[in-house]
Design an enzyme around this catalytic site. Sequence first.
Site, short mmCIF file in Angstrom:
data_model
loop_
_atom_site.label_atom_id
_atom_site.label_comp_id
_atom_site.label_asym_id
_atom_site.label_seq_id
_atom_site.Cartn_x
_atom_site.Cartn_y
_atom_site.Cartn_z
N SER A 139 97.45 -21.07 61.64
CA SER A 139 97.11 -19.66 61.88
C SER A 139 97.92 -19.17 63.07
O SER A 139 98.39 -19.98 63.89
CB SER A 139 95.61 -19.56 62.21
OG SER A 139 95.29 -18.29 62.72
N TYR A 152 88.05 -21.73 67.28
CA TYR A 152 89.10 -21.57 66.26
C TYR A 152 90.47 -21.85 66.88
O TYR A 152 91.29 -22.56 66.29
CB TYR A 152 89.03 -20.15 65.68
CG TYR A 152 89.86 -19.93 64.45
CD1 TYR A 152 89.58 -20.62 63.26
CD2 TYR A 152 90.92 -19.03 64.45
CE1 TYR A 152 90.35 -20.41 62.12
CE2 TYR A 152 91.69 -18.81 63.31
CZ TYR A 152 91.40 -19.51 62.14
OH TYR A 152 92.16 -19.30 61.01
N1 LIG Z 1 92.42 -15.18 55.92
C1 LIG Z 1 93.24 -15.07 56.97
O1 LIG Z 1 93.57 -13.98 57.43
C2 LIG Z 1 93.81 -16.31 57.61
C3 LIG Z 1 94.73 -16.16 58.62
C4 LIG Z 1 95.28 -17.29 59.20
C5 LIG Z 1 94.92 -18.54 58.77
N2 LIG Z 1 93.99 -18.66 57.78
C6 LIG Z 1 93.64 -20.02 57.38
O2 LIG Z 1 93.84 -20.11 55.99
C7 LIG Z 1 92.90 -21.02 55.41
C8 LIG Z 1 92.15 -20.34 54.27
O3 LIG Z 1 91.56 -19.17 54.79
P1 LIG Z 1 90.85 -18.09 53.81
O4 LIG Z 1 90.84 -16.80 54.54
O5 LIG Z 1 91.43 -18.15 52.46
O6 LIG Z 1 89.35 -18.65 53.83
P2 LIG Z 1 88.12 -18.41 52.81
O7 LIG Z 1 88.41 -17.33 51.83
O8 LIG Z 1 86.91 -18.29 53.69
O9 LIG Z 1 88.07 -19.80 52.03
C9 LIG Z 1 87.86 -20.97 52.76
C10 LIG Z 1 87.98 -22.13 51.82
O10 LIG Z 1 87.76 -23.32 52.59
C11 LIG Z 1 86.69 -24.05 51.97
N3 LIG Z 1 85.93 -24.79 52.96
C12 LIG Z 1 85.30 -24.33 54.06
N4 LIG Z 1 84.68 -25.35 54.70
C13 LIG Z 1 84.94 -26.47 53.99
C14 LIG Z 1 84.59 -27.83 54.13
N5 LIG Z 1 83.85 -28.28 55.15
N6 LIG Z 1 85.04 -28.72 53.20
C15 LIG Z 1 85.79 -28.29 52.17
N7 LIG Z 1 86.16 -27.01 51.96
C16 LIG Z 1 85.73 -26.12 52.87
C17 LIG Z 1 85.85 -23.01 51.26
O11 LIG Z 1 85.11 -23.64 50.25
P3 LIG Z 1 83.56 -23.30 49.95
O12 LIG Z 1 83.60 -22.34 48.82
O13 LIG Z 1 82.97 -24.61 49.63
O14 LIG Z 1 83.01 -22.67 51.20
C18 LIG Z 1 86.93 -22.10 50.72
O15 LIG Z 1 87.48 -22.59 49.55
C19 LIG Z 1 92.00 -21.47 56.55
O16 LIG Z 1 92.45 -22.70 57.08
C20 LIG Z 1 92.17 -20.37 57.59
O17 LIG Z 1 91.92 -20.83 58.91
C21 LIG Z 1 93.43 -17.58 57.20
#
Ligand SMILES: NC(=O)c1ccc[n+]([C@@H]2O[C@H](COP(=O)([O-])OP(=O)(O)OC[C@H]3O[C@@H](n4cnc5c(N)ncnc54)[C@H](OP(=O)(O)O)[C@@H]3O)[C@@H](O)[C@H]2O)c1
Length: 180
Positions: A139, A152
């Site tokens: 991130s 975070y």
């Molecule tokens: N969205 C952004 O703007 C953004 C920006 C920078 C970086 N990121 C990074 O990108 C990645 C994905 O983000 P996202 O926004 O797509 O998140 P999201 O829509 O909230 O999805 C998170 C995913 O992670 C899974 N997860 C959470 N806790 C878990 C655990 N303990 N074991 C296994 N799976 C788990 C969730 O599965 P469940 O359905 O089981 O909860 C879901 O599939 C993350 O690492 C985040 O830090 C996101």
Amino acid sequence: MGALDGKVAVITGGNRGIGRGIAEALTQDGARVVLTARSAAAAEQAAKEIGGDTVGVACDVRSFELVQRLFGEVERRTGGVDILVNNAGIGIFGSVVDLDPEDWRATIETNLNGVFYCCHEAIPQMKRRGGGYIFNISSLAGKNPMMNAAAYNASKFGLNGFSEALMMEVRYDEHPRLLP
Ligand SMILES: NC(=O)c1ccc[n+]([C@@H]2O[C@H](COP(=O)([O-])OP(=O)(O)OC[C@H]3O[C@@H](n4cnc5c(N)ncnc54)[C@H](OP(=O)(O)O)[C@@H]3O)[C@@H](O)[C@H]2O)c1
């Protein structure tokens, strides 16, 4: 024919969000995708919707035992992993004083420990298969401190350090002739 025909990709947190997009893209390129979510129903439903050779498996990456089980199943079902996308992640925000220690633990255990567990289990399979690729989804918070984001930030700064150290360990595996 896709660019990834015959390749096996594991995507943690592949049922929704960014991981889901990656799962769809790799499936379209011909990879056999194993996506995970914490619940089997969510993982299987997403795999069904994506189609192709996609499989959904339950795994909470905070548990080393469950991660070991996941990669054991991947090896049994597919022969082993070629591409690992460590995408599963959570963000819980609040001041250090207000943050519940349980939320601190959940953030570090998911965003950092989980990546270590998956790499620990995936790399031996990749070595047996002659190589592989690991993508750790970090991130901007891995480089930029933000207010009320200490947990975070700590997890993603840590992830960047982990990823760079791991790169130093494995970067010559496919090209031993280039060893310094
Ligand atoms: N969205 C952004 O703007 C953004 C920006 C920078 C970086 N990121 C990074 O990108 C990645 C994905 O983000 P996202 O926004 O797509 O998140 P999201 O829509 O909230 O999805 C998170 C995913 O992670 C899974 N997860 C959470 N806790 C878990 C655990 N303990 N074991 C296994 N799976 C788990 C969730 O599965 P469940 O359905 O089981 O909860 C879901 O599939 C993350 O690492 C985040 O830090 C996101």
